[in-house]
Scaffold this motif. Structure first.
Motif, PDB file in Angstrom:
ATOM      1  N   VAL A  12       0.728  -1.192  -0.062  1.00 56.23           N
ATOM      2  CA  VAL A  12       0.079  -0.002  -0.118  1.00 56.23           C
ATOM      3  C   VAL A  12       0.777   1.144  -0.067  1.00 56.23           C
ATOM      4  N   GLN A  13       1.888   1.230   0.843  1.00 53.09           N
ATOM      5  CA  GLN A  13       2.735   2.514   0.883  1.00 53.09           C
ATOM      6  C   GLN A  13       3.395   2.607  -0.488  1.00 53.09           C
ATOM      7  N   ASP A  14       3.807   1.494  -1.187  1.00 57.70           N
ATOM      8  CA  ASP A  14       4.612   1.603  -2.304  1.00 57.70           C
ATOM      9  C   ASP A  14       3.577   2.100  -3.320  1.00 57.70           C
ATOM     10  N   ARG A  15       2.318   1.808  -3.422  1.00 61.78           N
ATOM     11  CA  ARG A  15       1.269   2.267  -4.411  1.00 61.78           C
ATOM     12  C   ARG A  15       1.097   3.780  -4.129  1.00 61.78           C
ATOM     13  N   THR A  16       1.042   3.897  -2.780  1.00 58.76           N
ATOM     14  CA  THR A  16       0.856   5.506  -2.407  1.00 58.76           C
ATOM     15  C   THR A  16       2.138   6.508  -2.866  1.00 58.76           C
ATOM     16  N   THR A  17       3.145   5.977  -2.849  1.00 59.32           N
ATOM     17  CA  THR A  17       4.212   6.694  -3.124  1.00 59.32           C
ATOM     18  C   THR A  17       4.439   6.907  -4.743  1.00 59.32           C
ATOM     19  N   ASP A  18       4.054   5.861  -5.565  1.00 59.19           N
ATOM     20  CA  ASP A  18       3.964   5.700  -6.990  1.00 59.19           C
ATOM     21  C   ASP A  18       3.028   6.826  -7.349  1.00 59.19           C
ATOM     22  N   LEU A  19       1.878   6.979  -6.687  1.00 61.34           N
ATOM     23  CA  LEU A  19       0.772   7.791  -7.280  1.00 61.34           C
ATOM     24  C   LEU A  19       1.209   9.305  -6.690  1.00 61.34           C
ATOM     25  N   ARG A  20       1.807   9.437  -5.522  1.00 63.69           N
ATOM     26  CA  ARG A  20       2.434  10.722  -5.334  1.00 63.69           C
ATOM     27  C   ARG A  20       3.572  11.263  -6.114  1.00 63.69           C
ATOM     28  N   ARG A  21       4.259  10.427  -6.163  1.00 60.42           N
ATOM     29  CA  ARG A  21       5.548  10.620  -7.197  1.00 60.42           C
ATOM     30  C   ARG A  21       5.121  11.162  -8.636  1.00 60.42           C
ATOM     31  N   TRP A  22       3.867  10.397  -9.004  1.00 60.23           N
ATOM     32  CA  TRP A  22       3.249  10.605 -10.643  1.00 60.23           C
ATOM     33  C   TRP A  22       2.920  11.942 -10.661  1.00 60.23           C
ATOM     34  N   LEU A  23       2.071  12.274  -9.426  1.00 60.79           N
ATOM     35  CA  LEU A  23       1.422  13.447  -9.533  1.00 60.79           C
ATOM     36  C   LEU A  23       2.234  14.769  -9.108  1.00 60.79           C
ATOM     37  N   ASP A  24       3.313  14.505  -8.683  1.00 58.84           N
ATOM     38  CA  ASP A  24       4.454  15.771  -8.324  1.00 58.84           C
ATOM     39  C   ASP A  24       5.300  15.858  -9.639  1.00 58.84           C
ATOM     40  N   THR A  25       5.063  15.077 -10.787  1.00 58.16           N
ATOM     41  CA  THR A  25       5.838  15.190 -11.924  1.00 58.16           C
ATOM     42  C   THR A  25       5.047  16.072 -12.942  1.00 58.16           C
ATOM     43  N   GLY A  26       5.666  17.137 -13.820  1.00 52.46           N
ATOM     44  CA  GLY A  26       5.267  17.858 -14.715  1.00 52.46           C
ATOM     45  C   GLY A  26       3.866  18.607 -13.938  1.00 52.46           C
ATOM     46  N   GLU A  27       3.027  18.729 -14.732  1.00 52.40           N
ATOM     47  CA  GLU A  27       1.805  19.459 -14.451  1.00 52.40           C
ATOM     48  C   GLU A  27       0.605  18.544 -13.912  1.00 52.40           C
ATOM     49  N   ASN A  28       0.863  17.139 -13.362  1.00 47.04           N
ATOM     50  CA  ASN A  28      -0.165  16.562 -13.109  1.00 47.04           C
ATOM     51  C   ASN A  28      -0.973  16.784 -12.031  1.00 47.04           C
ATOM     52  N   THR A  29      -0.514  17.532 -10.974  1.00 46.20           N
ATOM     53  CA  THR A  29      -1.401  18.147  -9.771  1.00 46.20           C
ATOM     54  C   THR A  29      -2.277  19.008 -10.462  1.00 46.20           C
ATOM     55  N   ALA A  30      -1.787  19.863 -11.586  1.00 49.27           N
ATOM     56  CA  ALA A  30      -2.916  21.054 -12.121  1.00 49.27           C
ATOM     57  C   ALA A  30      -3.860  20.263 -12.861  1.00 49.27           C
ATOM     58  N   VAL A  31      -3.420  19.178 -13.683  1.00 54.86           N
ATOM     59  CA  VAL A  31      -4.447  18.413 -14.451  1.00 54.86           C
ATOM     60  C   VAL A  31      -5.477  17.638 -13.693  1.00 54.86           C
ATOM     61  N   VAL A  41      -9.264  16.473 -19.929  1.00 57.89           N
ATOM     62  CA  VAL A  41      -7.780  16.181 -19.795  1.00 57.89           C
ATOM     63  C   VAL A  41      -7.481  15.058 -20.872  1.00 57.89           C
ATOM     64  N   ASP A  42      -6.240  15.310 -21.028  1.00 58.05           N
ATOM     65  CA  ASP A  42      -5.473  14.167 -21.737  1.00 58.05           C
ATOM     66  C   ASP A  42      -5.861  12.841 -21.550  1.00 58.05           C
ATOM     67  N   HIS A  43      -6.175  12.043 -22.428  1.00 58.58           N
ATOM     68  CA  HIS A  43      -6.620  10.647 -22.318  1.00 58.58           C
ATOM     69  C   HIS A  43      -5.391   9.845 -21.885  1.00 58.58           C
ATOM     70  N   ARG A  44      -4.364   9.996 -22.374  1.00 59.34           N
ATOM     71  CA  ARG A  44      -3.132   9.309 -21.731  1.00 59.34           C
ATOM     72  C   ARG A  44      -3.085   9.702 -20.000  1.00 59.34           C
ATOM     73  N   TRP A  45      -3.285  10.825 -19.797  1.00 60.89           N
ATOM     74  CA  TRP A  45      -3.097  11.137 -18.634  1.00 60.89           C
ATOM     75  C   TRP A  45      -4.002  10.576 -17.784  1.00 60.89           C
ATOM     76  N   LEU A  46      -5.440  10.435 -18.062  1.00 64.61           N
ATOM     77  CA  LEU A  46      -6.590   9.885 -17.349  1.00 64.61           C
ATOM     78  C   LEU A  46      -6.271   8.318 -17.261  1.00 64.61           C
ATOM     79  N   THR A  47      -6.001   7.841 -18.313  1.00 69.84           N
ATOM     80  CA  THR A  47      -5.634   6.496 -18.146  1.00 69.84           C
ATOM     81  C   THR A  47      -4.545   6.124 -16.871  1.00 69.84           C
TER      82      THR A  47
END
Length: 84
Positions: A12-31, A41-47
């Motif tokens: 669970v901690q690993d999956r949470t970290t994966d999601l947080r890291r991904w959201l912290d990259t680029g403009e993911n939080t804004a998206v 939003v972009d289809h690839r981003w949403l997927t």
């Protein structure tokens, strides 16, 4: 073979970290904010977001043991009945 609770919580901690890291990259939080406001939003981003969220929820589901429904106690449980 059963998996230890520690291993499940680590997953669970690993999956949470994966999601947080991904959201912290680029403009993911804004998206994500745009997505939550029903803006396009972009289809690839949403997927990717949906996959990471699904992975996290599945990890949490595996880590939480299934519980039997709990019994609701009455307010005067354990006290003798009031005989006024």
């Amino acid at each position: 073979m059963p998996v230890s609770p520690h291993t499940l919580l680590q997953h669970v901690q690993d999956r949470t970290t994966d999601l947080r890291r991904w959201l912290d990259t680029g403009e993911n939080t804004a998206v994500l904010t745009a997505y939550l406001r029903d803006e396009p939003v972009d289809h690839r981003w949403l997927t990717t977001y949906q996959r990471l969220t699904h992975d996290l929820l599945r990890a949490v589901d595996h880590a939480c043991p299934s519980r039997a429904p709990h019994e609701t106690q009455t307010p005067n449980a354990g006290r003798p009945p009031d005989r006024r």
